[in-house]
Scaffold this motif. Structure first.
Motif, short mmCIF file in Angstrom:
data_model
loop_
_atom_site.label_atom_id
_atom_site.label_comp_id
_atom_site.label_asym_id
_atom_site.label_seq_id
_atom_site.Cartn_x
_atom_site.Cartn_y
_atom_site.Cartn_z
N VAL A 199 -7.88 -31.11 -8.88
CA VAL A 199 -7.22 -31.61 -10.09
C VAL A 199 -6.10 -32.58 -9.75
O VAL A 199 -5.95 -33.65 -10.37
N LEU A 200 -5.29 -32.26 -8.74
CA LEU A 200 -4.09 -33.04 -8.44
C LEU A 200 -4.38 -34.31 -7.66
O LEU A 200 -3.68 -35.33 -7.82
N TRP A 201 -5.40 -34.30 -6.79
CA TRP A 201 -5.61 -35.44 -5.90
C TRP A 201 -6.99 -36.10 -6.00
O TRP A 201 -7.15 -37.24 -5.60
N HIS A 203 -13.16 -40.01 -2.67
CA HIS A 203 -12.34 -40.75 -1.71
C HIS A 203 -10.93 -40.19 -1.68
O HIS A 203 -10.35 -39.83 -2.69
N ALA A 204 -10.39 -40.12 -0.45
CA ALA A 204 -8.99 -39.74 -0.25
C ALA A 204 -8.47 -40.53 0.93
O ALA A 204 -9.23 -40.91 1.83
N ASP A 205 -7.17 -40.79 0.95
CA ASP A 205 -6.58 -41.51 2.07
C ASP A 205 -6.86 -40.78 3.39
O ASP A 205 -6.94 -39.55 3.42
N ALA A 226 -12.09 -34.85 8.45
CA ALA A 226 -12.54 -33.87 7.47
C ALA A 226 -13.77 -33.12 7.94
O ALA A 226 -13.97 -31.95 7.59
N LEU A 227 -14.62 -33.77 8.75
CA LEU A 227 -15.81 -33.10 9.30
C LEU A 227 -15.39 -31.92 10.15
O LEU A 227 -15.99 -30.84 10.07
#
Length: 306
Positions: A253-255, A140-142, A209-210
């Motif tokens: 790694v960061l997000w 999951h990401a905003d 994102a698609l």
């Protein structure tokens, strides 16, 4: 994790074989254009024209290579969902080894000792990463992250394509790097896609994102074709490796919460840095291969020359 490792290795094999076949098709097309005395094969800056790139894309070798790329994409997408991005993308980037070995047979390329040494370091780096990798983070990401991924991927590939064409024959490494960034954006997009599990078609189609995945894949393939027309297949592929490894690995790694096993973060960092440095080494030490071989084309058989 075992399934993810197997699919990543299989994707790497498909991509590596596909790159060499595409290089064979691109260069055979270029020779045929030159034999016909075509004046539209290059731009005023010395790079391949759109028509020459299109003709290269319809050779049988290039088509088979593209089919392998598609299979590699599907396998790589699965690996990106099952493994930390810094591991899945680095394993997939090991297609550089396959590309180098096959290019000896199909393109008549003779690798330098420093290129072999760089490839050996890359293999060692992959072992370090496999040992250090922990479970993958979240998916999951905003939504703002999804939109930024689409915007950045589009700007990089569209703007980069224009830049490479202006650079002409000097743009092979830049084109390879841009194609890698496109494939890296693809890997990130696959990881965060909405509507995949559970499957929701409406949610999937409305996800930016698609479209980042589609632009990254198609745009990356196009720029990679230009890179293969311009310079060394090993150099272009090595630059691609850097692009598709560094960005997704850092983002994971960061997000996205990717991590190493407890106490082995240092090993993961060492493996990641070694992988990138060794790929840069292949690109640097092999950057003059294309020009050197071009002089010997007439003496080599059809599939073993540029």
């Amino acid at each position: 994790m075992i399934i993810g490792l197997v699919t990543a290795v299989a994707a790497s094999a498909c991509y590596g074989t596909g790159s060499v076949l595409q290089a064979v098709g691109s260069r055979r097309s270029a020779r045929e254009e030159a034999a016909k005395g075509a004046t539209t094969a290059t731009t005023e800056h010395g790079g391949p024209s759109l028509s020459s790139t299109a003709k290269a894309a319809v050779t049988w070798e290039f088509i088979v290579g593209s089919v392998l790329d598609l299979i590699g994409f599907l396998l790589g997408a699965l690996a990106a969902r099952l493994l930390p991005l810094f591991l899945s993308q680095t394993i997939i980037s090991a297609n550089l080894v396959i590309t180098a070995v096959l290019s000896i047979k199909l393109l008549g390329i003779r690798l330098k000792q420093l290129e072999w040494a760089s490839i050996g370091v890359l293999c060692s780096a992959l072992v370090l990463l496999a040992v250090a990798a922990g479970p993958e983070g979240g998916h999951h990401a905003d939504m703002s992250f999804h939109w930024w991924l689409l915007i950045i991927t589009t700007v990089l590939l569209v703007g980069g394509s224009l830049l490479v064409r202006r650079m002409g024959s000097k743009g092979a490494i830049v084109a390879g790097l841009l194609s890698g960034l496109g494939f890296g954006g693809l890997g990130i997009g696959v990881r965060i896609l909405n509507g995949v599990a559970p499957f929701e078609l409406g949610q999937l189609l409305s996800d930016p994102a698609l479209y980042a995945v589609l632009i990254g894949g198609l745009g990356g393939m196009y720029v990679h074709t230009v890179a293969l027309q311009l310079g060394s297949v090993n150099g272009a592929t090595a630059a691609l490796v850097v692009g598709e490894t560094v960005l997704p690995g850092a983002v994971g790694v960061l997000w996205l919460g990717d991590s190493s096993k407890s106490g082995l973060a240092w090993l993961g960092v060492a493996g990641f840095l070694l992988a990138v440095v060794s790929a840069v080494g292949v690109a640097y030490f092999g950057q003059d291969t294309h020009g050197a071989l071009g002089e010997a084309d007439a003496d080599q058989p059809e599939l073993a020359r540029h």
